[in-house]
Design an enzyme around this catalytic site. Structure first.
Site, mmCIF file in Angstrom:
data_model
loop_
_atom_site.group_PDB
_atom_site.id
_atom_site.type_symbol
_atom_site.label_atom_id
_atom_site.label_comp_id
_atom_site.label_asym_id
_atom_site.label_seq_id
_atom_site.Cartn_x
_atom_site.Cartn_y
_atom_site.Cartn_z
ATOM 1 N N GLY A 73 0.814 -1.204 0.000
ATOM 2 C CA GLY A 73 0.000 0.000 0.000
ATOM 3 C C GLY A 73 0.854 1.262 0.000
ATOM 4 O O GLY A 73 0.525 2.253 -0.652
ATOM 5 N N THR A 74 1.959 1.212 0.712
ATOM 6 C CA THR A 74 2.848 2.368 0.789
ATOM 7 C C THR A 74 3.392 2.720 -0.590
ATOM 8 O O THR A 74 3.397 3.893 -0.990
ATOM 9 C CB THR A 74 4.007 2.064 1.766
ATOM 10 O OG1 THR A 74 3.452 1.751 3.046
ATOM 11 C CG2 THR A 74 4.953 3.243 1.890
ATOM 12 N N ASN A 152 -7.458 4.362 9.356
ATOM 13 C CA ASN A 152 -7.000 3.125 9.988
ATOM 14 C C ASN A 152 -7.105 3.149 11.509
ATOM 15 O O ASN A 152 -7.168 2.100 12.137
ATOM 16 C CB ASN A 152 -5.562 2.822 9.569
ATOM 17 C CG ASN A 152 -4.656 4.020 9.622
ATOM 18 O OD1 ASN A 152 -4.932 5.052 8.990
ATOM 19 N ND2 ASN A 152 -3.582 3.930 10.370
ATOM 20 N N GLN A 180 -7.706 0.668 3.952
ATOM 21 C CA GLN A 180 -8.579 0.139 5.010
ATOM 22 C C GLN A 180 -10.015 -0.082 4.540
ATOM 23 O O GLN A 180 -10.759 -0.832 5.159
ATOM 24 C CB GLN A 180 -8.596 1.084 6.221
ATOM 25 C CG GLN A 180 -7.316 1.072 7.018
ATOM 26 C CD GLN A 180 -7.040 -0.257 7.714
ATOM 27 O OE1 GLN A 180 -7.925 -1.100 7.909
ATOM 28 N NE2 GLN A 180 -5.789 -0.471 8.088
ATOM 29 N N SER A 200 -3.997 -2.700 -0.490
ATOM 30 C CA SER A 200 -2.928 -3.552 0.033
ATOM 31 C C SER A 200 -3.483 -4.942 0.347
ATOM 32 O O SER A 200 -4.584 -5.066 0.886
ATOM 33 C CB SER A 200 -2.346 -2.926 1.299
ATOM 34 O OG SER A 200 -1.380 -3.797 1.854
ATOM 35 N N GLY A 201 -2.701 -5.968 0.030
ATOM 36 C CA GLY A 201 -3.169 -7.345 0.201
ATOM 37 C C GLY A 201 -3.350 -7.768 1.649
ATOM 38 O O GLY A 201 -4.317 -8.438 1.999
ATOM 39 N N HIS A 202 -2.406 -7.353 2.506
ATOM 40 C CA HIS A 202 -2.407 -7.929 3.862
ATOM 41 C C HIS A 202 -3.462 -7.343 4.790
ATOM 42 O O HIS A 202 -3.622 -7.793 5.920
ATOM 43 C CB HIS A 202 -1.009 -7.857 4.494
ATOM 44 C CG HIS A 202 -0.568 -6.511 4.960
ATOM 45 N ND1 HIS A 202 -0.592 -6.156 6.290
ATOM 46 C CD2 HIS A 202 -0.068 -5.446 4.303
ATOM 47 C CE1 HIS A 202 -0.113 -4.918 6.414
ATOM 48 N NE2 HIS A 202 0.212 -4.470 5.225
ATOM 49 N N THR A 238 10.057 -8.036 -11.836
ATOM 50 C CA THR A 238 9.401 -9.329 -12.035
ATOM 51 C C THR A 238 8.278 -9.488 -11.020
ATOM 52 O O THR A 238 8.461 -9.228 -9.827
ATOM 53 C CB THR A 238 10.429 -10.470 -11.908
ATOM 54 O OG1 THR A 238 11.436 -10.253 -12.888
ATOM 55 C CG2 THR A 238 9.784 -11.824 -12.129
ATOM 56 N N CYS A 327 2.592 1.822 13.159
ATOM 57 C CA CYS A 327 3.816 2.544 12.822
ATOM 58 C C CYS A 327 4.196 3.519 13.926
ATOM 59 O O CYS A 327 5.347 3.896 14.054
ATOM 60 C CB CYS A 327 3.638 3.292 11.520
ATOM 61 S SG CYS A 327 2.817 2.292 10.280
HETATM 62 C C1 LIG Z 1 -1.619 -0.444 6.263
HETATM 63 C C2 LIG Z 1 -1.933 0.832 5.592
HETATM 64 C C3 LIG Z 1 -1.092 1.351 4.590
HETATM 65 C C4 LIG Z 1 0.201 0.715 4.211
HETATM 66 O O1 LIG Z 1 0.041 -0.490 3.513
HETATM 67 P P1 LIG Z 1 1.302 -1.488 3.444
HETATM 68 O O2 LIG Z 1 0.864 -2.537 2.469
HETATM 69 O O3 LIG Z 1 1.512 -2.010 4.817
HETATM 70 O O4 LIG Z 1 2.449 -0.688 2.944
HETATM 71 C C5 LIG Z 1 -1.460 2.526 3.981
HETATM 72 N N1 LIG Z 1 -2.586 3.161 4.331
HETATM 73 C C6 LIG Z 1 -3.418 2.702 5.273
HETATM 74 C C7 LIG Z 1 -4.666 3.450 5.578
HETATM 75 C C8 LIG Z 1 -3.115 1.531 5.946
HETATM 76 O O5 LIG Z 1 -3.931 1.095 6.895
#
Ligand SMILES: *Cc1c(COP(=O)(O)O)cnc(C)c1O
Length: 393
Positions: A73-74, A152, A180, A200-202, A238, A327
């Protein structure tokens, strides 16, 4: 899936769904070819990436050609903002908010150091954007406006379509960090003026280290990662095939289960929140906007106690929560989001974020409700402020 830990920190990261893990395995074993290769052995992998792209696109009402996979996501946030600035070289202003994730705020700070003018839209005490202020900030010198879809820490949902319209009227590009929001609430970009959207996947039961960026058709784009021709030439490197395929499956599962899970998780969250408020009526205060927030998030302040102490006590019972964004936790500095809300000092330091997921159960909440009040009473009794307030109330 029975866990030893009662995991209430899903806005920091989520458990990989076993159905997601299963689709990854072939790409970590026999299907290891490079999707860019000419030979069938590698080339056959490409169709799985395309399928994942379709699954992610479907979840947000986009066209597959508008999705590029990134590392997180970053990266998506950074890419969108830098691309927008490159597309509008004569414009020197960036407009964002005080409550963004560090992925956006950190970039904003760096841009200030590089000579850009950054304006941060304030929020009110419920965490809602001051739209009057925002309207004034966006001018014909603004290159990009970046406002998150959902916060978040407090879960607030922001009026991104409205902000996108304001950006458009002023000739600025619009980016939203929807990390989020995606998978938790419906998103349909079909009729929106959103130019960039980060995922973001996680955060939706996929693996860590994979993200995506939506880039609206016809929006000029300047890559962040430069090299090979992967991802339509928009993101070199890749492909992280196993994780991309997994992200696709996670997006598909989110789309399938959202309607049901949204209601179930919100009900669980509300029962937790009301249970806490009932058991600790003088001490607990809900932060954010209860009327318009993510179904899984509750941010609660406990007066006169330190959030970190609460977390350590919860941890002893195997309950995982957070005192702000992952963070910023680890430092005793209150989160920038709660600071932006202007909440009083007595509640500022005792804030806990509970964030739920599809794996939480009624039993999890009962266990928390059983343990938490004693923890708060105990901490309050040893708090230097505690006695005064009890005497006063
Ligand atoms: C977790 C998060 C990110 C960062 O995503 P990553 O995949 O961990 O780099 C960015 N924005 C929000 C709102 C998040 O909660």
């Amino acid at each position: 899936m029975k866990q030893d830990v009662i995991y209430l920190d899903n806005n920091a990261t989520t458990a990989v769904d076993p159905r997601v893990r299963d689709v990854m395995l072939p790409f970590l074993t026999e299907l290891y070819g490079n999707p860019s290769s000419i030979h069938t052995f590698g080339g056959q992998v490409k169709k799985y990436i395309d399928r994942a792209r379709g699954q992610v696109a479907h979840l947000i009402g986009a066209d597959p050609s508008e999705i590029i996979f990134t590392s997180c996501g970053t990266e998506s946030d950074n890419t969108a903002i830098l691309s927008a600035l490159e597309s509008k070289p004569r414009r020197r202003k960036v407009v964002t908010t005080r409550v963004e994730h560090p992925a956006v705020l950190g970039m904003a700070k760096t841009l200030q150091q590089r000579g850009y003018h950054v304006e941060y839209c304030p929020v009110n005490k419920h965490g809602q954007l001051c739209m009057d202020a925002l309207v004034k900030m966006v001018t014909d010198d603004t290159a990009v406006v970046s406002v998150m879809w959902a916060n978040n820490e407090i879960g607030n949902i922001y009026p991104v379509f409205e902000v996108a319209e304001i950006a458009r009227q002023n000739g600025a590009l619009f980016h939203t960090d929807a990390v989020q929001a995606v998978g938790k609430i419906p998103i349909n970009l079909a009729k929106a003026n959103v130019d960039f959207l980060s995922l973001s996947g996680h955060k939706l039961h996929g693996p860590k280290g994979v993200g995506a960026l939506y880039v609206r058709k016809d929006v000029p784009f300047h890559p962040f990662m430069i090299g090979g021709h992967q991802e339509f030439g928009k993101r070199a490197g890749t492909e992280n095939v196993a994780s991309i395929v997994a992200f696709g499956r996670a997006a598909e599962l989110a789309a399938e289960t959202m309607a049901e899970e949204r209601t179930r998780v919100a009900r669980l969250r509300d029962r937790m929140e009301q249970g806490i408020l009932k058991r600790l009526p003088q001490q607990a205060v809900v932060n954010g906007n209860p009327q318009n927030r993510l179904p899984n998030t509750s941010n609660i302040s406990f007066k006169y106690v330190e959030g970190e102490s609460i977390l350590l006590h919860l941890n002893r019972f195997g309950i995982a929560a957070s005192s702000g964004s992952a963070c910023t936790s680890g430092s005793l500095e209150p989160s920038h989001v709660l600071r932006a809300l202007g909440i009083p000092e007595i509640t500022l330091h005792g804030s806990i974020r509970f964030s739920l997921s599809r794996y939480n159960t009624e039993e999890d909440i009962d266990f928390l409700l059983d343990k938490l009040p004693d923890i708060i009473h105990e901490l309050r009794a040893i708090s230097p402020y505690g006695r005064g307030e009890i005497a006063a109330s």
